[in-house]
Motif scaffolding. Sequence first.
Motif, PDB file in Angstrom:
ATOM      1  N   VAL A 158       8.666  -5.867 -10.604  1.00  0.00           N
ATOM      2  CA  VAL A 158      10.082  -6.249 -10.611  1.00  0.00           C
ATOM      3  C   VAL A 158      10.214  -7.769 -10.723  1.00  0.00           C
ATOM      4  O   VAL A 158      11.060  -8.284 -11.456  1.00  0.00           O
ATOM      5  CB  VAL A 158      10.797  -5.717  -9.351  1.00  0.00           C
ATOM      6  CG1 VAL A 158      12.215  -6.279  -9.250  1.00  0.00           C
ATOM      7  CG2 VAL A 158      10.835  -4.193  -9.370  1.00  0.00           C
ATOM      8  N   GLU A 159       9.363  -8.493 -10.011  1.00  0.00           N
ATOM      9  CA  GLU A 159       9.392  -9.957 -10.088  1.00  0.00           C
ATOM     10  C   GLU A 159       9.118 -10.434 -11.508  1.00  0.00           C
ATOM     11  O   GLU A 159       9.669 -11.444 -11.957  1.00  0.00           O
ATOM     12  CB  GLU A 159       8.365 -10.554  -9.124  1.00  0.00           C
ATOM     13  CG  GLU A 159       8.775 -10.443  -7.660  1.00  0.00           C
ATOM     14  CD  GLU A 159       7.671 -10.871  -6.710  1.00  0.00           C
ATOM     15  OE1 GLU A 159       6.520 -11.091  -7.172  1.00  0.00           O
ATOM     16  OE2 GLU A 159       7.952 -10.980  -5.494  1.00  0.00           O
ATOM     17  N   GLU A 160       8.272  -9.680 -12.234  1.00  0.00           N
ATOM     18  CA  GLU A 160       7.947 -10.029 -13.620  1.00  0.00           C
ATOM     19  C   GLU A 160       8.937  -9.436 -14.620  1.00  0.00           C
ATOM     20  O   GLU A 160       8.775  -9.593 -15.828  1.00  0.00           O
ATOM     21  CB  GLU A 160       6.538  -9.524 -13.956  1.00  0.00           C
ATOM     22  CG  GLU A 160       5.438 -10.180 -13.133  1.00  0.00           C
ATOM     23  CD  GLU A 160       4.132  -9.397 -13.178  1.00  0.00           C
ATOM     24  OE1 GLU A 160       4.061  -8.415 -13.967  1.00  0.00           O
ATOM     25  OE2 GLU A 160       3.205  -9.743 -12.430  1.00  0.00           O
ATOM     26  N   SER A 161       9.955  -8.743 -14.106  1.00  0.00           N
ATOM     27  CA  SER A 161      10.971  -8.078 -14.937  1.00  0.00           C
ATOM     28  C   SER A 161      10.369  -7.024 -15.853  1.00  0.00           C
ATOM     29  O   SER A 161      10.896  -6.749 -16.935  1.00  0.00           O
ATOM     30  CB  SER A 161      11.762  -9.114 -15.761  1.00  0.00           C
ATOM     31  OG  SER A 161      12.408 -10.038 -14.922  1.00  0.00           O
ATOM     32  N   ASP A 162       9.256  -6.417 -15.426  1.00  0.00           N
ATOM     33  CA  ASP A 162       8.659  -5.307 -16.168  1.00  0.00           C
ATOM     34  C   ASP A 162       9.297  -4.016 -15.644  1.00  0.00           C
ATOM     35  O   ASP A 162       8.678  -3.232 -14.923  1.00  0.00           O
ATOM     36  CB  ASP A 162       7.141  -5.295 -15.969  1.00  0.00           C
ATOM     37  CG  ASP A 162       6.430  -4.321 -16.904  1.00  0.00           C
ATOM     38  OD1 ASP A 162       7.129  -3.475 -17.526  1.00  0.00           O
ATOM     39  OD2 ASP A 162       5.195  -4.391 -17.020  1.00  0.00           O
ATOM     40  N   PHE A 163      10.557  -3.805 -16.026  1.00  0.00           N
ATOM     41  CA  PHE A 163      11.327  -2.703 -15.458  1.00  0.00           C
ATOM     42  C   PHE A 163      10.863  -1.343 -15.971  1.00  0.00           C
ATOM     43  O   PHE A 163      11.032  -0.337 -15.285  1.00  0.00           O
ATOM     44  CB  PHE A 163      12.816  -2.908 -15.738  1.00  0.00           C
ATOM     45  CG  PHE A 163      13.358  -4.187 -15.155  1.00  0.00           C
ATOM     46  CD1 PHE A 163      13.271  -4.422 -13.797  1.00  0.00           C
ATOM     47  CD2 PHE A 163      13.930  -5.161 -15.965  1.00  0.00           C
ATOM     48  CE1 PHE A 163      13.746  -5.609 -13.241  1.00  0.00           C
ATOM     49  CE2 PHE A 163      14.420  -6.342 -15.430  1.00  0.00           C
ATOM     50  CZ  PHE A 163      14.328  -6.565 -14.064  1.00  0.00           C
ATOM     51  N   GLY A 164      10.280  -1.307 -17.167  1.00  0.00           N
ATOM     52  CA  GLY A 164       9.770  -0.044 -17.693  1.00  0.00           C
ATOM     53  C   GLY A 164       8.609   0.474 -16.870  1.00  0.00           C
ATOM     54  O   GLY A 164       8.564   1.651 -16.489  1.00  0.00           O
TER      55      GLY A 164
END
Length: 303
Positions: A158-164
Amino acid sequence: IRSAVSIGSFDGVHLGHQSVLDVLKERSKINNLVSIVMTFEPQPREFFARERAPARLMRLREKIEALLSFGVDRVVCLRFNREVRTLSASDFVIRVLIQGLGVRHLIVGDDFRFGCDRSGDITMLRDFGERHSFTVEDTSTIEIDGQRISSTMVRGLVEESDFGRAKQCLGKAFAIKGRVVHGQHLGRKLGFPTANVHLNRYRIPLSGVFAVCVDVSNSRYFGAANVGVRPTIGDSVKPILEVHLLDFSGDLYGQFISVEFLHKIREEQKFGGLDELVAHIKRDIKEIRIWLKNARRQRFSDN
């Protein structure tokens, strides 16, 4: 009461947690026990580290709702305070698990530690179980692409915005839920009315501007969200979630919304003034509309 119990933080209620819940329900059904999930509030690391504790994936209310939705009978939330902190490992087992919950079967991780001196572990629990007529089972590891799924792992995604990938580990999209509250109404004055949600925690695992999908009153809207402390305005210490719904007009105050994060546009920035802020908001919304259009096109071509 005779119960099957699992203890943990259960932050995010990810696939690893869900497998524990499945085992808990199975053991309780076979042995005619009440299934109980026990967690702590605040989480022990928050009690000791305060603002330096890891960011939460979900608030307590969301966690309890998620746990109950998986069909456990009860969620017991033990307030982690000085009294609980000073309990010895043996006192914790006797007073909380045996006398309080009537434990007959206990499910914990093999790295579980407890008690004021952290001397309690799964070996000690098994010794107590033999003497007090309860069984102890350690949890199995759930992996994705060779990596153990954990709250720490999901938090990093989530911190890396890897939402997939976060969605794969959670078994559902990462979302923040909360009630819309009144703010300064500055967004409305600037031409971009926002639904504000106080996050009620020291830290969250993401900040910046995002394309989002918002569920409210059985309807779904796309929008632009800012998560942060609003440095241009400088009126917030704890992070706030602000959402501008695209192509929406109406009053959301007091309503409960769920904000699913789709794509990160940029980091939160401090601008030279409100005119510069408005210009960037316009640019953000334009970029979000383009991203949403491309995402729909990609989804259509994939199907």
